[in-house]
Structures are given as structure tokens and as C-alpha cells.
Design a protein around this motif. Structure first.
Motif, PDB file in Angstrom:
ATOM      1  N   GLU A  11       8.816   8.045  -1.248  1.00  0.00           N
ATOM      2  CA  GLU A  11       8.784   8.221  -2.705  1.00  0.00           C
ATOM      3  C   GLU A  11       8.139   9.574  -3.001  1.00  0.00           C
ATOM      4  OE1 GLU A  11       8.669   8.448  -6.316  1.00  0.00           O
ATOM      5  OE2 GLU A  11       9.064   6.295  -6.085  1.00  0.00           O
ATOM      6  N   ASP A  12       8.795  10.404  -3.811  1.00  0.00           N
ATOM      7  CA  ASP A  12       8.275  11.766  -4.022  1.00  0.00           C
ATOM      8  C   ASP A  12       7.103  11.826  -4.986  1.00  0.00           C
ATOM      9  OD1 ASP A  12       9.776  13.050  -6.840  1.00  0.00           O
ATOM     10  OD2 ASP A  12      10.543  11.205  -5.955  1.00  0.00           O
ATOM     11  N   GLU A  13       6.915  10.807  -5.833  1.00  0.00           N
ATOM     12  CA  GLU A  13       5.816  10.842  -6.798  1.00  0.00           C
ATOM     13  C   GLU A  13       4.577  10.147  -6.225  1.00  0.00           C
ATOM     14  OE1 GLU A  13       7.250   9.009 -10.327  1.00  0.00           O
ATOM     15  OE2 GLU A  13       8.726  10.586 -10.759  1.00  0.00           O
ATOM     16  N   MET A  14       3.486  10.896  -6.161  1.00  0.00           N
ATOM     17  CA  MET A  14       2.253  10.359  -5.570  1.00  0.00           C
ATOM     18  C   MET A  14       1.763   9.118  -6.314  1.00  0.00           C
ATOM     19  SD  MET A  14      -1.493  12.143  -5.038  1.00  0.00           S
ATOM     20  CE  MET A  14      -0.870  13.422  -3.957  1.00  0.00           C
ATOM     21  N   ALA A  15       1.786   9.160  -7.635  1.00  0.00           N
ATOM     22  CA  ALA A  15       1.295   8.018  -8.418  1.00  0.00           C
ATOM     23  C   ALA A  15       2.111   6.763  -8.114  1.00  0.00           C
ATOM     24  CB  ALA A  15       1.347   8.339  -9.909  1.00  0.00           C
ATOM     25  N   SER A  16       3.431   6.914  -7.971  1.00  0.00           N
ATOM     26  CA  SER A  16       4.292   5.771  -7.669  1.00  0.00           C
ATOM     27  C   SER A  16       4.005   5.227  -6.270  1.00  0.00           C
ATOM     28  CB  SER A  16       5.767   6.174  -7.777  1.00  0.00           C
ATOM     29  OG  SER A  16       6.094   6.519  -9.104  1.00  0.00           O
ATOM     30  N   ARG A  17       3.779   6.132  -5.311  1.00  0.00           N
ATOM     31  CA  ARG A  17       3.440   5.680  -3.949  1.00  0.00           C
ATOM     32  C   ARG A  17       2.131   4.894  -3.949  1.00  0.00           C
ATOM     33  NH1 ARG A  17       4.495  11.019  -2.635  1.00  0.00           N
ATOM     34  NH2 ARG A  17       2.324  11.403  -2.022  1.00  0.00           N
ATOM     35  N   GLU A  18       1.149   5.427  -4.651  1.00  0.00           N
ATOM     36  CA  GLU A  18      -0.161   4.768  -4.688  1.00  0.00           C
ATOM     37  C   GLU A  18      -0.076   3.402  -5.364  1.00  0.00           C
ATOM     38  OE1 GLU A  18      -2.675   7.605  -6.625  1.00  0.00           O
ATOM     39  OE2 GLU A  18      -3.027   8.771  -4.776  1.00  0.00           O
ATOM     40  N   THR A  19       0.667   3.311  -6.461  1.00  0.00           N
ATOM     41  CA  THR A  19       0.816   2.034  -7.166  1.00  0.00           C
ATOM     42  C   THR A  19       1.489   0.998  -6.275  1.00  0.00           C
ATOM     43  OG1 THR A  19       0.963   3.108  -9.330  1.00  0.00           O
ATOM     44  CG2 THR A  19       1.879   0.887  -9.142  1.00  0.00           C
ATOM     45  N   PRO A  29       0.421 -10.142   1.231  1.00  0.00           N
ATOM     46  CA  PRO A  29      -0.379 -10.125   2.460  1.00  0.00           C
ATOM     47  C   PRO A  29       0.459 -10.106   3.737  1.00  0.00           C
ATOM     48  CG  PRO A  29      -0.417 -12.300   1.423  1.00  0.00           C
ATOM     49  CD  PRO A  29       0.222 -11.382   0.456  1.00  0.00           C
ATOM     50  N   ASP A  30       1.745 -10.415   3.638  1.00  0.00           N
ATOM     51  CA  ASP A  30       2.616 -10.418   4.821  1.00  0.00           C
ATOM     52  C   ASP A  30       3.183  -9.032   5.124  1.00  0.00           C
ATOM     53  OD1 ASP A  30       2.289 -13.158   5.178  1.00  0.00           O
ATOM     54  OD2 ASP A  30       3.909 -13.625   3.788  1.00  0.00           O
ATOM     55  N   VAL A  31       2.774  -8.034   4.342  1.00  0.00           N
ATOM     56  CA  VAL A  31       3.294  -6.680   4.530  1.00  0.00           C
ATOM     57  C   VAL A  31       2.167  -5.724   4.901  1.00  0.00           C
ATOM     58  CG1 VAL A  31       4.485  -4.739   3.428  1.00  0.00           C
ATOM     59  CG2 VAL A  31       5.135  -7.082   2.854  1.00  0.00           C
ATOM     60  N   GLN A  32       2.425  -4.883   5.890  1.00  0.00           N
ATOM     61  CA  GLN A  32       1.468  -3.852   6.292  1.00  0.00           C
ATOM     62  C   GLN A  32       2.128  -2.479   6.141  1.00  0.00           C
ATOM     63  OE1 GLN A  32       0.261  -3.988  10.388  1.00  0.00           O
ATOM     64  NE2 GLN A  32      -1.364  -2.456  10.129  1.00  0.00           N
ATOM     65  N   VAL A  33       1.593  -1.650   5.254  1.00  0.00           N
ATOM     66  CA  VAL A  33       2.129  -0.311   5.044  1.00  0.00           C
ATOM     67  C   VAL A  33       1.567   0.621   6.114  1.00  0.00           C
ATOM     68  CG1 VAL A  33       2.311   1.644   3.462  1.00  0.00           C
ATOM     69  CG2 VAL A  33       2.372  -0.691   2.555  1.00  0.00           C
ATOM     70  N   LEU A  34       2.448   1.166   6.944  1.00  0.00           N
ATOM     71  CA  LEU A  34       2.025   2.009   8.063  1.00  0.00           C
ATOM     72  C   LEU A  34       2.010   3.488   7.713  1.00  0.00           C
ATOM     73  CD1 LEU A  34       3.993   0.311  10.995  1.00  0.00           C
ATOM     74  CD2 LEU A  34       1.638  -0.096  10.277  1.00  0.00           C
ATOM     75  N   ALA A  35       2.871   3.909   6.792  1.00  0.00           N
ATOM     76  CA  ALA A  35       2.948   5.333   6.465  1.00  0.00           C
ATOM     77  C   ALA A  35       3.668   5.542   5.147  1.00  0.00           C
ATOM     78  CB  ALA A  35       3.656   6.093   7.586  1.00  0.00           C
ATOM     79  N   GLU A  36       3.461   6.736   4.577  1.00  0.00           N
ATOM     80  CA  GLU A  36       4.136   7.122   3.337  1.00  0.00           C
ATOM     81  C   GLU A  36       4.731   8.514   3.513  1.00  0.00           C
ATOM     82  OE1 GLU A  36       1.390   6.872   0.088  1.00  0.00           O
ATOM     83  OE2 GLU A  36       0.688   4.863   0.646  1.00  0.00           O
ATOM     84  N   ALA A  37       5.801   8.800   2.764  1.00  0.00           N
ATOM     85  CA  ALA A  37       6.437  10.110   2.812  1.00  0.00           C
ATOM     86  C   ALA A  37       6.866  10.516   1.411  1.00  0.00           C
ATOM     87  CB  ALA A  37       7.639  10.092   3.757  1.00  0.00           C
ATOM     88  N   ASP A  38       6.916  11.829   1.168  1.00  0.00           N
ATOM     89  CA  ASP A  38       7.256  12.336  -0.165  1.00  0.00           C
ATOM     90  C   ASP A  38       8.594  13.049  -0.216  1.00  0.00           C
ATOM     91  OD1 ASP A  38       6.690  14.594   1.274  1.00  0.00           O
ATOM     92  OD2 ASP A  38       5.105  15.332  -0.048  1.00  0.00           O
ATOM     93  N   SER A  39       9.388  12.962   0.860  1.00  0.00           N
ATOM     94  CA  SER A  39      10.676  13.653   0.886  1.00  0.00           C
ATOM     95  C   SER A  39      11.607  12.977   1.890  1.00  0.00           C
ATOM     96  CB  SER A  39      10.483  15.116   1.289  1.00  0.00           C
ATOM     97  OG  SER A  39      10.049  15.201   2.636  1.00  0.00           O
ATOM     98  N   ILE A  40      12.887  13.343   1.838  1.00  0.00           N
ATOM     99  CA  ILE A  40      13.853  12.806   2.792  1.00  0.00           C
ATOM    100  C   ILE A  40      13.475  13.204   4.214  1.00  0.00           C
ATOM    101  CG2 ILE A  40      16.258  13.018   3.567  1.00  0.00           C
ATOM    102  CD1 ILE A  40      17.047  13.213   0.626  1.00  0.00           C
ATOM    103  N   LYS A  41      13.124  14.472   4.407  1.00  0.00           N
ATOM    104  CA  LYS A  41      12.771  14.972   5.738  1.00  0.00           C
ATOM    105  C   LYS A  41      11.597  14.188   6.326  1.00  0.00           C
ATOM    106  CE  LYS A  41      11.352  19.224   8.123  1.00  0.00           C
ATOM    107  NZ  LYS A  41      10.026  18.782   8.581  1.00  0.00           N
ATOM    108  N   ASN A  42      10.525  14.053   5.542  1.00  0.00           N
ATOM    109  CA  ASN A  42       9.351  13.323   6.035  1.00  0.00           C
ATOM    110  C   ASN A  42       9.643  11.829   6.168  1.00  0.00           C
ATOM    111  OD1 ASN A  42       7.936  15.717   6.040  1.00  0.00           O
ATOM    112  ND2 ASN A  42       7.023  15.388   4.019  1.00  0.00           N
TER     113      ASN A  42
END
Length: 250
Positions: A11-19, A29-42
Motif C-alpha cells: 500500500e503506497d499510503e503510510m497512514a493506510s498501511r498503519e491503520t 489474532p490469526d494473522v501475523q503481518v511480516l512486512a509492508e511495502a509502498d510500491s509494486i517493486k518493493n
């Protein structure tokens, strides 16, 4: 104890990723977020690195969109939850494939519902089938070759849009009549499929009938009239829909 679903957020918007990350942490609780990216490449990089079970993917991003990312992945072996602001084209494509999506601003209830569906499908070995159908449809130039995922009481079925002759309302269900004489009872309303199939030359001719215009064989005059379809079935035309239907022949 059941393993958690491994997830990444693209998700390219930081606020949306954080929310989204906060909602998942607090309510899923059954989900573990391992990483975030702000672009297609990442996004491609973290998907390759972490091999997630589920990817939360924004549709519109700078320098491309979600489908550009998916086309660069040889085998989609994860589920996708699309996170999007309202886009008529995108929503129709997602609904055709019965893909998971959440409209912005993100609803906690819708997020929980998407995760529950993914967990159920994962246990039924149906991982990523919706995403595959979606990508096939996006890449398919010939619209009649598009496929639609129909949710049934026992799971779902995949059919070509071109093979649907007509649809008929049955309370909150819709009966699909197919070219091969099969009949499917689908757990969605006719109104839902009217909105979804209008771009594929389907016409609502009555409160109970949605027809594929390509299969019209005959029109029988009357107050509203009747239509005979290629399979021999006859459907009523309501008075209010008569002019609209006949205009299609001009």
C-alpha cells in the motif's frame, strides 16, 4: 494450536498501511503481518522473501496497479485481499471472480469477514483460485471469454459468461440457466448480477428475469410481450422494460 496466516501489506499510503496493520493486530489474532511495502517493486520483493499466505494489496499505486504486480508473479500461491477506493471497473472485476476486497476507509467488520473466508478456503485447499480467475479476466481481451465465480451452497463453481443464457430471481437466490442445459442455484440476488453482467450484453427485462441478449431467438408481442430464448425457454417482459428491450434491435 493452528498456525497464523502470514501476511504482507502492499500500500503506497503510510497512514493506510498503519491503520490496516493496527486493525489486523487488534482484531485478527490469526494473522501475523511480516512486512509492508509502498510500491509494486518493493511489494514483489517482500512477497518473494516472506512467501505469505495472504497479501493485502492496494489496487491503485504510483507507477502501476495491483494487476501489474500480479502479472510479474509466475505462480500465485497466496490469497489476496484487495484494498481499494471505489472504482466501478475494479469492483466488477473483483465480484466476477468472487475475490476478497475491502473498500476504503477500511471496515473492521469487513476485514474480519475476509480473514474468516480465507481461513475457510485455505482449509478446503481452495487457496488463490479467486485471484487466478481475476487475473485471467484482467488479461482476457475478448470479454465473452471472461469467467465468473458463482457461490453455491456447497462452495463455488466457475463458468464462462458466454455460457449463461439467462438468470431468474428466486427470493434472495438467483437461478442460472446455462448453455449446456445445467441449472445453478446461486446464493446472491438478481440485482447483484444485473449490475455485474450489464457490460456483458445482459438485459434486465422483468423484475424476475435477466437475459443474455446474444441468446434471444424470438420476441412475441403483448402488453409487455415475451421473449423466447435459444434454449426454448420463454420469459415475460414487463411493460416498463419493453421499450428499452426493443430499442436494442434498432
Amino acid at each position: 494450536m493452528e498456525d497464523k496466516l502470514k501476511a504482507v501489506i502492499v500500500e503506497d499510503e503510510m497512514a493506510s498501511r498503519e491503520t490496516l496493520s493496527t486493525y489486523l493486530d487488534n482484531y485478527c489474532p490469526d494473522v501475523q503481518v511480516l512486512a509492508e511495502a509502498d510500491s509494486i517493486k518493493n511489494g514483489l520483493e517482500i512477497i518473494k522473501k516472506h512467501k505469505p499466505d495472504v497479501v493485502f494489496l492496494d489496487i491503485e499505486m504510483p507507477y502501476g496497479n495491483a494487476f501489474d504486480l500480479l502479472e510479474q508473479i509466475p505462480e500465485i500461491n497466496f490469497e489476496i485481499v484487495f484494498v481499494t477506493a471505489y472504482s466501478n471497473y475494479a469492483i466488477k472485476a473483483l465480484n466476477l471472480s468472487a475475490s476478497y476486497y475491502i473498500l476504503k476507509p477500511v471496515s473492521i467488520d469487513e476485514l474480519i469477514k475476509a480473514i474468516e473466508k480465507i481461513k475457510a478456503n485455505k482449509s478446503n485447499s481452495e487457496l488463490s483460485i479467486h485471484s487466478k480467475i481475476l487475473l485471467d479476466n484482467i488479461q482476457e481481451v475478448n470479454r465473452p471469454n471472461h469467467k465468473i465465480v458463482l457461490p453455491t451452497l456447497n462452495g463455488f463453481e466457475i463458468v464462462h459468461v458466454r455460457d449463461i443464457i439467462r438468470c431468474q430471481a428466486n427470493d434472495n437466490f438467483t437461478e442460472f440457466y446455462l448453455k449446456d442445459k445445467q441449472k445453478k442455484l446461486i446464493s446472491r440476488t438478481l440485482k447483484f448480477y444485473e449490475e455485474l453482467l450489464t457490460d456483458f450484453d445482459f438485459v434486465r427485462v422483468h423484475k424476475s428475469h435477466l437475459i443474455n441478449f446474444q441468446y434471444v431467438s424470438k420476441y412475441i408481442k403483448g402488453k409487455g410481450g415475451q421473449i423466447e430464448m435459444a434454449d426454448g425457454s420463454v420469459v415475460d417482459v414487463s411493460v416498463s422494460k419493453k421499450a428499452e428491450f426493443l430499442d436494442r434491435f434498432k
